[in-house]
Scaffold this active site. Structure first.
Site, PDB file in Angstrom:
ATOM      1  N   PHE A 171       1.673  -3.469   3.907  1.00  0.00           N
ATOM      2  CA  PHE A 171       1.995  -4.786   4.442  1.00  0.00           C
ATOM      3  C   PHE A 171       3.476  -5.068   4.213  1.00  0.00           C
ATOM      4  O   PHE A 171       4.022  -4.773   3.160  1.00  0.00           O
ATOM      5  CB  PHE A 171       1.174  -5.868   3.741  1.00  0.00           C
TER       6      PHE A 171
ATOM      7  N   LYS B 120      -9.558   8.014   2.767  1.00  0.00           N
ATOM      8  CA  LYS B 120     -10.013   6.634   2.540  1.00  0.00           C
ATOM      9  C   LYS B 120     -11.429   6.428   3.056  1.00  0.00           C
ATOM     10  O   LYS B 120     -12.100   5.459   2.670  1.00  0.00           O
ATOM     11  CB  LYS B 120      -9.066   5.640   3.208  1.00  0.00           C
TER      12      LYS B 120
ATOM     13  N   HIS C 282      -2.633   7.721   6.629  1.00  0.00           N
ATOM     14  CA  HIS C 282      -2.916   6.422   6.018  1.00  0.00           C
ATOM     15  C   HIS C 282      -4.326   5.981   6.401  1.00  0.00           C
ATOM     16  O   HIS C 282      -5.081   5.524   5.547  1.00  0.00           O
ATOM     17  CB  HIS C 282      -1.867   5.402   6.457  1.00  0.00           C
TER      18      HIS C 282
ATOM     19  N   CYS D 149       0.806  -1.226   0.000  1.00  0.00           N
ATOM     20  CA  CYS D 149       0.000   0.000   0.000  1.00  0.00           C
ATOM     21  C   CYS D 149       0.837   1.273   0.000  1.00  0.00           C
ATOM     22  O   CYS D 149       0.295   2.374  -0.095  1.00  0.00           O
ATOM     23  CB  CYS D 149      -0.951  -0.012   1.194  1.00  0.00           C
TER      24      CYS D 149
ATOM     25  N   GLU E  23      -0.954   5.110  14.100  1.00  0.00           N
ATOM     26  CA  GLU E  23      -0.569   6.306  13.348  1.00  0.00           C
ATOM     27  C   GLU E  23      -0.773   7.574  14.175  1.00  0.00           C
ATOM     28  O   GLU E  23       0.066   8.483  14.168  1.00  0.00           O
ATOM     29  CB  GLU E  23      -1.357   6.398  12.045  1.00  0.00           C
TER      30      GLU E  23
END
Length: 417
Positions: free
Chosen positions: A405, A339, A307, A167, A318
Site C-alpha cells: 500500500f 500466499k 506478490h 507489504c 502483476e
C-alpha cells in the site's frame, strides 16, 4: 569501487504452515493451506472469521515468562526466527560483533498491544484516575523494537534499525541489508520481517476495506490467486529471518551457503494509496530495475514468486507487468503465489517468500499456487502459474516480488551459488 558479493548462510521461519524452515517448506511443496477459523479471538461478530494463524506457538520455549510478557507477539516471532537463522548459520562468539547488524521489518508492528491498551483504557479509564498505562506499552508496540531485541539478545553492535513500507517491508529490509554488506559497512546482517495482525483491529480494518476474502464457509480454499472467483486476500501472521553475509566472511567461517543475492529493484506506482497501477507499470519498472542491477536478461529467470495476493485488481496488474517485460520469455518460466497457502503476512511476506525462492533453488521444486478452480479469461493460459501441484524444475535464478500500500514495489533476485 568493488562491491562485496552477498550470500545467504542462515534461514528461520515461523509460518501458518509450520514453525521451522523444514515444516514451512514441506507445507509449501505439498500444497498445504494454513487457513482456518480464527482462534486468537472471538470473530463470530465479524464479516471475516478466518485467517492464516501460526499454530502451536509457545514463546516460553525460548523466552522466560517475565520476558515474554514484555513483548508483543510480532517481537516474539522476530526473536524466534532470528534465533533459528543464527543457529542455522552457525554464528558464534568468534565473529566480530561490531560488524554484525540487524535490519528488520514489519508493516504494522504491535497492533495487538495497541488494541489491548486502548480497550483497557476504554473499559477502566474513568474508574482509575489517573489511569495507569502499562509501562511496557510503547516498547511493545513500536516496530523498531524488534531489531533492538535481536541485537541485545546476541550482542550485535553493527547497523540496527527497522524498515516500514507496508507489504514490501521485509523485502526492503533485505535490500538495505544487501547494501550495507556490499558497501562494507557490515560483514553479517540478520534480516527479515515479522507480523502479528490477526486481531480485532486487523481483521476489522482490512475487512472494512473489502481487501479480505469473505469465504467463511471454506477458509482453506479462500486464497485463490489468479482464479476467476478470487475475492480478496487471507490475512496471515508469522515471521521469516535470513542471515546475509559477505562471501568473504562466509568462506572464512566455512559457512554453508544457500544462495547468492544477485540484485534488486525498487520503484513506486505513483498511482493510488491502495490500488496497483492497472497496467502494472510500477511492477514492470521494479523487475526491470532488478534485472539491470543483477546484469541478467529475462531469459535467465526460471521462477518468480509473485506478490499474487488473490485480489481482483492486483493479480491482473502483476501478470500484465510480467508479460510486458518478459515478452516471449514469460512462457519459459514458472510463476506461483505461495500466499495461496500462507495467506498474506503483510510486512513479513517478503521474508518468508524470499525463503521460498531460496528453497526452490536448493531443491529444484517450484511450490504451487493452490486453490485454482476456474480459469480467468483475463490471464494468458500459456503462462505456467504452477496451479495446484508443485513442479520439478532446475532453478538457477528466482525473483521475489512484493508490493505495498502506498505504491511501494521491491524485487530481489536470488541465484544458485
Amino acid at each position: 569501487m568493488e562491491y562485496k558479493k552477498v550470500v545467504i548462510t542462515g534461514l528461520g521461519a515461523l509460518t501458518p504452515l509450520g514453525n521451522t524452515v523444514e515444516e514451512y517448506w514441506d507445507g509449501l511443496k505439498n500444497g498445504k493451506s494454513g487457513a482456518d477459523k480464527i482462534k486468537l479471538f472471538d470473530a463470530s461478530n465479524f464479516k471475516v472469521q478466518f485467517a492464516c494463524e501460526v499454530k502451536d506457538f509457545d514463546p516460553l520455549n525460548f523466552l522466560d515468562r517475565k520476558e515474554a510478557r514484555k513483548l508483543d507477539r510480532f517481537v516474539q516471532f522476530a526473536i524466534c526466527t532470528a534465533d533459528q537463522a543464527i543457529a542455522d548459520a552457525n554464528i558464534d562468539d568468534s565473529v566480530n560483533k561490531d560488524r554484525v547488524g540487524v535490519v528488520w521489518a514489519s508493516g504494522i508492528g504491535g497492533m495487538i498491544s495497541l488494541e489491548n491498551q486502548i480497550l483497557d483504557f476504554a473499559e477502566r479509564g474513568n474508574d482509575q484516575v489517573p489511569f495507569k498505562f502499562n509501562p511496557f506499552f510503547i516498547p511493545k508496540m513500536i516496530i523498531d523494537i524488534s531489531s533492538g531485541h535481536i541485537s541485545i539478545r546476541h550482542g550485535y553492535k553493527g547497523p540496527n534499525y527497522c524498515v516500514v513500507s507496508a507489504c514490501a517491508s521485509a523485502t526492503n529490509a533485505v535490500i538495505d541489508a544487501v547494501n550495507l554488506i556490499k558497501l562494507d559497512k557490515a560483514d553479517i546482517i540478520i534480516t527479515g520481517g515479522s507480523e502479528a495482525a490477526v486481531c480485532r483491529t486487523g481483521i476489522g480494518g482490512f475487512g472494512s476495506m473489502r481487501a479480505l476474502s469473505t469465504r467463511n464457509d471454506s477458509p482453506q480454499t479462500a486464497s485463490r490467486p489468479f482464479d476467476l472467483d478470487r475475492d480478496g486476500f487471507v490475512l496471515g501472521e508469522g515471521s521469516g529471518a535470513m542471515v546475509l553475509e559477505s562471501e568473504e566472511s562466509a568462506l572464512k567461517r566455512g559457512a554453508k551457503i544457500y544462495a547468492e543475492v544477485l540484485g534488486y529493484g525498487l520503484s513506486a506506482d505513483a498511482h493510488h494509496i491502495t490500488a496497483p497501477h492497472p497496467d502494472g507499470l510500477g511492477a514492470q519498472i521494479v523487475m526491470k530495475n532488478a534485472l539491470n542491477d543483477a546484469k541478467i536478461q529475462t531469459k535467465d529467470v526460471n521462477y518468480i514468486n509473485v506478490h499474487g495476493t488473490s485480489t481482483p485488481m492486483g493479480d491482473i496488474s502483476e501478470v500484465k507487468a510480467i508479460k510486458e517485460l518478459f515478452r516471449e520469455d514469460a512462457y519459459n518460466l514458472n510463476i506461483s503465489s505461495t500466499k495461496s497457502m500462507t495467506g498474506h503476512l503483510l510486512g513479513a511476506a517478503g521474508a518468508i517468500e524470499s525463503i521460498a525462492c531460496i528453497k526452490a533453488i536448493e531443491h529444484g521444486i517450484v511450490p504451487p499456487t493452490i486453490n485454482h478452480f476456474t480459469d480467468d479469461p483475463e490471464f494468458d493460459s500459456n503462462i505456467n502459474f504452477t496451479f495446484n501441484k508443485a513442479q520439478s524444475k532446475s532453478i538457477d535464478i528466482a525473483i521475489n516480488n512484493t508490493f505495498g500500500f502506498g505504491g511501494h514495489n521491491a524485487s530481489v533476485i536470488f541465484k544458485k551459488y
